[in-house]
Design an enzyme around this catalytic site. Sequence first.
Site, mmCIF file in Angstrom:
data_model
loop_
_atom_site.group_PDB
_atom_site.id
_atom_site.type_symbol
_atom_site.label_atom_id
_atom_site.label_comp_id
_atom_site.label_asym_id
_atom_site.label_seq_id
_atom_site.Cartn_x
_atom_site.Cartn_y
_atom_site.Cartn_z
ATOM 1 N N HIS A 173 0.974 -1.210 -0.128
ATOM 2 C CA HIS A 173 -0.099 -0.008 -0.076
ATOM 3 C C HIS A 173 0.844 1.284 0.104
ATOM 4 C CE1 HIS A 173 -2.868 -2.836 2.062
ATOM 5 N NE2 HIS A 173 -3.576 -2.462 1.086
ATOM 6 N N GLN A 207 -8.908 -7.575 -10.641
ATOM 7 C CA GLN A 207 -9.614 -6.416 -10.126
ATOM 8 C C GLN A 207 -9.204 -5.108 -10.888
ATOM 9 O OE1 GLN A 207 -10.125 -5.136 -5.892
ATOM 10 N NE2 GLN A 207 -8.175 -3.993 -6.351
ATOM 11 N N GLN A 267 -18.306 -6.699 -0.992
ATOM 12 C CA GLN A 267 -17.358 -7.628 -1.967
ATOM 13 C C GLN A 267 -16.992 -8.950 -1.281
ATOM 14 O OE1 GLN A 267 -14.115 -4.344 -1.860
ATOM 15 N NE2 GLN A 267 -12.705 -5.997 -1.906
ATOM 16 N N GLY A 314 -2.840 -2.101 -7.251
ATOM 17 C CA GLY A 314 -1.650 -3.026 -7.562
ATOM 18 C C GLY A 314 -1.808 -4.202 -8.604
HETATM 19 O O1 PAF Z 1 -8.047 -3.904 -3.345
HETATM 20 C C1 PAF Z 1 -8.358 -3.407 -2.387
HETATM 21 O O2 PAF Z 1 -8.180 -3.380 -1.263
HETATM 22 C C2 PAF Z 1 -10.176 -3.410 -2.476
HETATM 23 O O3 PAF Z 1 -10.605 -4.382 -3.379
HETATM 24 C C3 PAF Z 1 -10.436 -2.201 -2.937
HETATM 25 C C4 PAF Z 1 -10.015 -1.845 -4.114
HETATM 26 C C5 PAF Z 1 -10.081 -0.934 -1.911
HETATM 27 C C6 PAF Z 1 -11.897 -1.913 -2.972
HETATM 28 O O4 PAF Z 1 -12.551 -2.176 -1.557
#
Ligand code: PAF
Length: 271
Positions: A34, A148, A58, A142
């Site tokens: 991060h 995603q 999610q 990432g």
């Molecule tokens: O990758 C993540 O941490 C999550 O899927 C995100 C993009 C913050 C959405 O909740």
Amino acid sequence: MVVARTIEELNEARRDLRGEVGFAPTMGALHAGHLSLIERAKKENDFAAVSIYVNPTQFGAGEDFERYPRKEEADIALCRAAGVDLLFMPKTIYSEDEPIVRAPLIGASILEGAIRANHFDGVLTVVMKLFNLIKPQRAYFGKKDAQQLWLITKMVRSFFMDIAIVSCETTRESGGLALSSRNAYLSGNEKKEALKLSESLFEASKLIKRSEIRSLAIVQAIAEVLKPLAIDYIAIVDRDFKPIETIKKGETIILIAARVGATRLIDNMWI
Ligand code: PAF
């Protein structure tokens, strides 16, 4: 650094950021992966914004929403030290019976989507909300969450959203394990077992360097290294996530998902 906990606080703080904003959306339990997104957001923009929100939509039934690591104080300190300008930590950003963003049929039903029903609808919905709230010029994701990243890029294009999606390299521990907040679930022994994921990808890379381009041969070699982990999938796809029979440099992603004890881990390599 402004810490905004409500949409009103966020809107007020956002109005004060006059210049380009780079945004790293996260679910917290921040690690060096991060921080590398945040560092790029800072370097490439006038301001860096981060969100920390464990997005309920999610997670499927029986998944780890309740026990997902939450480290509010440590995360705030890390963001402050990293020079974040705006940190958004809402309690919720949903109300009842709202519209959602549907991930495209194929994208949502393969690989992660095949195992985690509706997962990508939840991801796209929260990312759309966060983009509309933060209004960034650039957003940083990432490559570890490759599917995603692909679907968010598609969403931004399809909805003509004026946001550049910046893909960032996976950060790994010195042994190779890709950083993930879920690594916190692993016991010492499981952490050693988890190394098989990156080892299998490094083995694939070695074979490709020695001119092996048949996907089937690479999949078999990966499966061999992953033993005895429970494999969810090993896939070799092009940059549009279509399965391919031969590997082409600059066009291929090798994706794996496997279970180490009760923990599901994913990793990938962009060739
Ligand atoms: O990758 C993540 O941490 C999550 O899927 C995100 C993009 C913050 C959405 O909740």
